[in-house]
Design an enzyme around this catalytic site. Structure first.
Site, mmCIF file in Angstrom:
data_model
loop_
_atom_site.group_PDB
_atom_site.id
_atom_site.type_symbol
_atom_site.label_atom_id
_atom_site.label_comp_id
_atom_site.label_asym_id
_atom_site.label_seq_id
_atom_site.Cartn_x
_atom_site.Cartn_y
_atom_site.Cartn_z
ATOM 1 N N TYR A 124 0.808 -1.229 0.000
ATOM 2 C CA TYR A 124 0.000 0.000 0.000
ATOM 3 C C TYR A 124 0.837 1.273 0.000
ATOM 4 C CZ TYR A 124 -3.777 -3.178 0.673
ATOM 5 O OH TYR A 124 -4.668 -4.196 0.478
ATOM 6 N N LYS A 175 3.804 -14.992 5.068
ATOM 7 C CA LYS A 175 4.202 -15.865 3.952
ATOM 8 C C LYS A 175 5.729 -15.898 3.910
ATOM 9 C CE LYS A 175 3.029 -18.278 0.243
ATOM 10 N NZ LYS A 175 2.268 -19.538 0.289
ATOM 11 N N ASP A 208 -1.926 -18.669 3.161
ATOM 12 C CA ASP A 208 -2.829 -19.517 2.361
ATOM 13 C C ASP A 208 -3.516 -20.556 3.251
ATOM 14 O OD1 ASP A 208 -0.237 -20.405 2.679
ATOM 15 O OD2 ASP A 208 -0.018 -21.227 0.658
ATOM 16 N N ASP A 232 -6.120 -7.208 4.584
ATOM 17 C CA ASP A 232 -7.212 -6.680 3.769
ATOM 18 C C ASP A 232 -8.058 -7.840 3.233
ATOM 19 O OD1 ASP A 232 -8.808 -5.049 2.255
ATOM 20 O OD2 ASP A 232 -7.252 -4.437 0.851
ATOM 21 N N ASP A 236 -11.943 -9.396 4.665
ATOM 22 C CA ASP A 236 -13.171 -9.517 3.871
ATOM 23 C C ASP A 236 -13.671 -10.960 3.906
ATOM 24 O OD1 ASP A 236 -12.898 -6.828 3.183
ATOM 25 O OD2 ASP A 236 -13.563 -7.168 1.123
HETATM 26 MG MG MG Z 1 -10.786 -4.028 1.610
#
Ligand code: MG
Ligand code: NAI
Length: 338
Positions: A124, A175, A208, A232, A236
Site C-alpha cells: 500500500y 508468507k 494460504d 485486507d 473480507d
Molecule cells: Mg478491503
C-alpha cells in the site's frame, strides 16, 4: 468525562445514507459529544476538485474520533484523484486496523475473532514502476512497523480474552516461506514482541493455510496479526463468514488520540439511493467508537441492541429481510434506549 468531538464523514453512496443515521443514534447515547461533519470522496471531488479537502483534513486532525462512511473510487487513474481514506490513514498516522467478526446467532461453527492488520506499509505504499514488459510494485516491511502492530495485537489479545473468557491467543499470519526478507522480518518481529507477553499463547500460520482454516474452522482463531494486504483480504473473508459486508465494522488507530471508524463495505453503487443499505456495520463502528472514547456503558447497550436485531430482525435484504435502513436503525435505537 471530558467533552469529545466526533467528526462525521459520510462520503458517497450508502456511506451518505448510513452515517447520518448512525450519528443520530450516537448523539442519543452520548449526548455530551460534539459533532462536526465534513466532505470527502468522489462527489466532493467532482464538485470541488479534491477528494479530501484541506478543511476536512484540518477537522480530522482536531477530532477525537471520526466516523467515516464509504467513498467511491474510480477503477481507472483519474488525474488529481487520490483515495481519501488512504490519505486520512497516512496523514493521521493510523497504522493499526482492527477488524472483528463473530458468527451469526445459531450459526455453526461459532467464532469470535479479530484481525489486527498493519495499516501503513506493505504494497500500500503505492510504489509501482515500469520495467520492460510490465511493472513492479514495492512491498515495504520494516521492523519498527511490525513491532508496533505486534504490540497492539498482543494488547488486543488480552482484551479479547477478557471479553470472551477464552485464553489469550495470537496467531501470526505471514508468507515467510516465500517472502523470506519482508515477511521473515514481520514474523521475527512479532515473535520477539509476543515473547514479552507470557500469558499469550502464540502460534503462526502461512496466509494460504490461514485462508483455508478460516473457512473450515474459524473457531480455532482468536486474534490474528498480519501484514496490510493479507489483512485486507482475510478480513473480507471473515466478513463473508460473519454475515457479509452489511455487518462488518473496522477501526483505524494510531499512537495518538484520534481514531477513525469505518464499515468495511464500500459505497455500494448497486443499492445506493434505494434506502435498503444495512446500517449495522456502521452501528458496530459506533460501538467501537464509544469504547474508544471511554463510553463503555452506552457501547455495551448499543452492542446488545445490535445483537438483538441481528438475531431477531428487522433485517435488510442482504440478510434476507425486507426492512429499510431506517427501520433497522429505529429498531436498534429502541432496544438501545429502552
Ligand atoms: Mg478491503
Ligand atoms: P461494496 O462494499 O461497495 O459492495 C459490494 C457488494 O456488497 C454490493 O453488492 C453491495 O450492494 C453489497 N453491500 C455492501 N455494503 C452493504 C450494506 N451495508 N448493505 C447491503 N449491501 C451491502 O464494494 P464494491 O462494489 O467493490 O465497491 C463499490 C465502490 O466502493 C467502489 O468505488 C470502491 O472503490 C468503493 N470502496 C470503498 C471503500 C471505502 O470507502 N473504504 C471500501 C471498499 C470499496
Amino acid at each position: 468525562m471530558p467533552a469529545a468531538t466526533v467528526l462525521l464523514i459520510p462520503g458517497d453512496g450508502i456511506g451518505a445514507e448510513v452515517v447520518p443515521l448512525a450519528g443520530r443514534v450516537l448523539a442519543l447515547l452520548a449526548p455530551d459529544l460534539e459533532f462536526v461533519q465534513a466532505e470527502a470522496g468522489w462527489t466532493c471531488f467532482r464538485r470541488q476538485g479534491e477528494a479530501l479537502p484541506a478543511a476536512t483534513l484540518a477537522l480530522a486532525r482536531r477530532a477525537d474520533a471520526i466516523l467515516f462512511g464509504a467513498v467511491q473510487s474510480p477503477s481507472e487513474d483519474v488525474p488529481g484523484y487520490k483515495s481519501p481514506i488512504l490519505t486520512l490513514r497516512r496523514e493521521l498516522d493510523l497504522w493499526a486496523n482492527l477488524r472483528p467478526a463473530r458468527s451469526l446467532p445459531g450459526h455453526q461453527p461459532e467464532f469470535d475473532l479479530l484481525i489486527v492488520r498493519e495499516n501503513s506499509e506493505d504494497l500500500y505504499v503505492g510504489r509501482e514502476r515500469a520495467i520492460p514488459g510490465g511493472f513492479v510494485a514495492e512491498r515495504v516491511i520494516t521492523g519498527a512497523a511490525s513491532q508496533r502492530i505486534a504490540e497492539r495485537a498482543c494488547t488486543q489479545a488480552l482484551h479479547h480474552a477478557a471479553r470472551t473468557g477464552r485464553r489469550p491467543h495470537l496467531t501470526i499470519v505471514h508468507k515467510a516461506n516465500v517472502l523470506k526478507k519482508t515477511d521473515g522480518l514481520f514474523r521475527t518481529s512479532c515473535l520477539e514482541v509476543a515473547a514479552r507477553f507470557p500469558t499469550i499463547q502464540v502460534d503462526e500460520m502461512l496466509v494460504d493455510a490461514a485462508a483455508m482454516w478460516l473457512v473450515r474452522d474459524p473457531g480455532r482463531f482468536d486474534v490474528i496479526v498480519t501484514t496490510n494486504l493479507f489483512g485486507d483480504i482475510l478480513s473480507d473473508l471473515i466478513a463473508g463468514l460473519a454475515g457479509g459486508l452489511g455487518l462488518a465494522p473496522s477501526a483505524n488507530l494510531g499512537s495518538g488520540r484520534v481514531a477513525l471508524f469505518e464499515p468495511v463495505h464500500g459505497s455500494a453503487p448497486d443499492i445506493a439511493g434505494c434506502g435498503i443499505a444495512n446500517p449495522l456495520a456502521t452501528l458496530r463502528c459506533v460501538v467501537m467508537l464509544l469504547h474508544h472514547l471511554g463510553r463503555d456503558e452506552p457501547a455495551r447497550r448499543l452492542e446488545a441492541a445490535i445483537e438483538t436485531v441481528v438475531a431477531n430482525g428487522p433485517h435488510t435484504p442482504d440478510l434476507g429481510g425486507r426492512a429499510t435502513t431506517q427501520e433497522v436503525v429505529d429498531a436498534v435505537r429502541r432496544y438501545a434506549l429502552a
